[in-house]
Design a protein around this motif. Structure first.
Motif, PDB file in Angstrom:
ATOM      1  N   HIS A   6       0.807  -1.226   0.000  1.00  0.00           N
ATOM      2  CA  HIS A   6       0.000   0.000   0.000  1.00  0.00           C
ATOM      3  C   HIS A   6       0.843   1.280   0.000  1.00  0.00           C
ATOM      4  CE1 HIS A   6      -3.773  -2.087   0.315  1.00  0.00           C
ATOM      5  NE2 HIS A   6      -3.293  -2.808   1.309  1.00  0.00           N
ATOM      6  N   ARG A   9      -0.040   4.580  -2.000  1.00  0.00           N
ATOM      7  CA  ARG A   9      -1.481   4.637  -2.262  1.00  0.00           C
ATOM      8  C   ARG A   9      -2.075   5.954  -1.775  1.00  0.00           C
ATOM      9  NH1 ARG A   9      -5.758   0.112  -2.057  1.00  0.00           N
ATOM     10  NH2 ARG A   9      -7.678   1.312  -2.084  1.00  0.00           N
ATOM     11  N   LEU A  11      -5.009   8.332  -0.422  1.00  0.00           N
ATOM     12  CA  LEU A  11      -6.211   8.244   0.390  1.00  0.00           C
ATOM     13  C   LEU A  11      -7.279   9.124  -0.257  1.00  0.00           C
ATOM     14  CD1 LEU A  11      -4.479   8.465   3.875  1.00  0.00           C
ATOM     15  CD2 LEU A  11      -5.293   6.410   2.685  1.00  0.00           C
ATOM     16  N   THR A  12      -8.520   8.917   0.105  1.00  0.00           N
ATOM     17  CA  THR A  12      -9.615   9.666  -0.502  1.00  0.00           C
ATOM     18  C   THR A  12      -9.466  11.162  -0.191  1.00  0.00           C
ATOM     19  OG1 THR A  12     -11.062   7.756  -0.247  1.00  0.00           O
ATOM     20  CG2 THR A  12     -12.117   9.892  -0.636  1.00  0.00           C
ATOM     21  N   GLN A  67     -14.122   9.886   4.995  1.00  0.00           N
ATOM     22  CA  GLN A  67     -13.695   8.479   4.994  1.00  0.00           C
ATOM     23  C   GLN A  67     -12.875   8.174   6.246  1.00  0.00           C
ATOM     24  OE1 GLN A  67     -14.663   6.322   2.675  1.00  0.00           O
ATOM     25  NE2 GLN A  67     -15.794   7.961   1.682  1.00  0.00           N
ATOM     26  N   GLU A  70     -10.333   5.272   7.088  1.00  0.00           N
ATOM     27  CA  GLU A  70     -10.016   4.608   5.821  1.00  0.00           C
ATOM     28  C   GLU A  70      -8.682   3.865   5.892  1.00  0.00           C
ATOM     29  OE1 GLU A  70      -9.373   5.850   1.120  1.00  0.00           O
ATOM     30  OE2 GLU A  70      -9.350   7.419   2.644  1.00  0.00           O
ATOM     31  N   LEU A  71      -7.660   4.509   6.434  1.00  0.00           N
ATOM     32  CA  LEU A  71      -6.328   3.920   6.520  1.00  0.00           C
ATOM     33  C   LEU A  71      -6.362   2.625   7.328  1.00  0.00           C
ATOM     34  CD1 LEU A  71      -3.228   4.107   6.123  1.00  0.00           C
ATOM     35  CD2 LEU A  71      -3.175   5.398   8.266  1.00  0.00           C
ATOM     36  N   ARG A  73      -8.955   0.655   8.028  1.00  0.00           N
ATOM     37  CA  ARG A  73      -9.716  -0.388   7.329  1.00  0.00           C
ATOM     38  C   ARG A  73      -8.878  -0.984   6.193  1.00  0.00           C
ATOM     39  NH1 ARG A  73     -13.595   3.435   8.257  1.00  0.00           N
ATOM     40  NH2 ARG A  73     -13.496   4.278   6.149  1.00  0.00           N
ATOM     41  N   LEU A  74      -8.214  -0.123   5.451  1.00  0.00           N
ATOM     42  CA  LEU A  74      -7.392  -0.569   4.327  1.00  0.00           C
ATOM     43  C   LEU A  74      -6.301  -1.536   4.779  1.00  0.00           C
ATOM     44  CD1 LEU A  74      -6.540  -0.187   1.303  1.00  0.00           C
ATOM     45  CD2 LEU A  74      -5.087   1.672   2.118  1.00  0.00           C
ATOM     46  N   LEU A  75      -5.660  -1.211   5.903  1.00  0.00           N
ATOM     47  CA  LEU A  75      -4.551  -2.026   6.405  1.00  0.00           C
ATOM     48  C   LEU A  75      -4.999  -3.058   7.430  1.00  0.00           C
ATOM     49  CD1 LEU A  75      -1.842   0.769   6.700  1.00  0.00           C
ATOM     50  CD2 LEU A  75      -2.084  -0.943   4.904  1.00  0.00           C
ATOM     51  N   ASP A  76      -6.320  -3.149   7.665  1.00  0.00           N
ATOM     52  CA  ASP A  76      -6.894  -4.112   8.608  1.00  0.00           C
ATOM     53  C   ASP A  76      -6.258  -3.985   9.996  1.00  0.00           C
ATOM     54  OD1 ASP A  76      -8.689  -6.091   9.343  1.00  0.00           O
ATOM     55  OD2 ASP A  76      -7.254  -7.702   8.912  1.00  0.00           O
TER      56      ASP A  76
END
Length: 150
Positions: A6, A9, A11-12, A67, A70-71, A73-76
């Motif tokens: 990631h 990447r 972010l929104t 969002q 978001e970070l 959630r993306l990286l769990d």
């Protein structure tokens, strides 16, 4: 631990309005004493178009993202495992009440370090560019989040 794929990447992106009341509240909370942070007439007499944003105020607006989380959630990542590591700011222009700011963040780096106790700590660096309505960069923000082992 953390997925390095990631890195880079985006972010929104999002926009936020700088509100005078929030500037005053933040200035009070951070023990500012200069009236350019509280009184519009004083700010204008000092040559500013409106109340001036106190130092580090842009960081609190970074949490205005629609969002949020978001970070993580993306990286769990479970939010209970995160710590604030550090933050830094490179200011390019002043920010005032009434400004609309655009935030564009990206994952700049993800790395792991071994702690003194032998466990691994994850580090996530986020770099965010903040621009005004004229698309001028007003600041570049950098923050590091530390992720504790599960």
């Amino acid at each position: 631990m953390l997925d390095h794929s990631h890195i880079g990447r985006a972010l929104t992106p999002y926009s936020v309005l700088v509100e005078a009341g929030r500037l005053r509240f933040f200035a009070l909370a951070t023990a500012q004493s200069d009236p350019v942070y509280f009184d519009p007439a004083t700010a204008e007499a000092a040559g500013y178009p409106a109340l001036l944003a106190p130092p580090t105020f842009l960081f609190c607006l970074e949490f205005e993202s629609p969002q949020r989380g978001e970070l993580y959630r993306l990286l769990d990542i479970d939010i209970a495992r995160i710590l604030h590591g550090e933050q830094s700011f490179a200011y390019r222009r002043q920010v005032f009440a009434g400004d609309r700011l655009d935030y564009a963040g990206r994952i700049a780096n993800i790395y792991v370090k071994r702690s003194r106790s032998g466990g691994e700590l994850g580090f996530i660096e986020i770099e965010t560019t903040v621009s005004n309505a004229e698309r001028q960069v007003v600041a570049e923000l950098r923050r590091v989040t530390v992720v504790k082992p599960a």
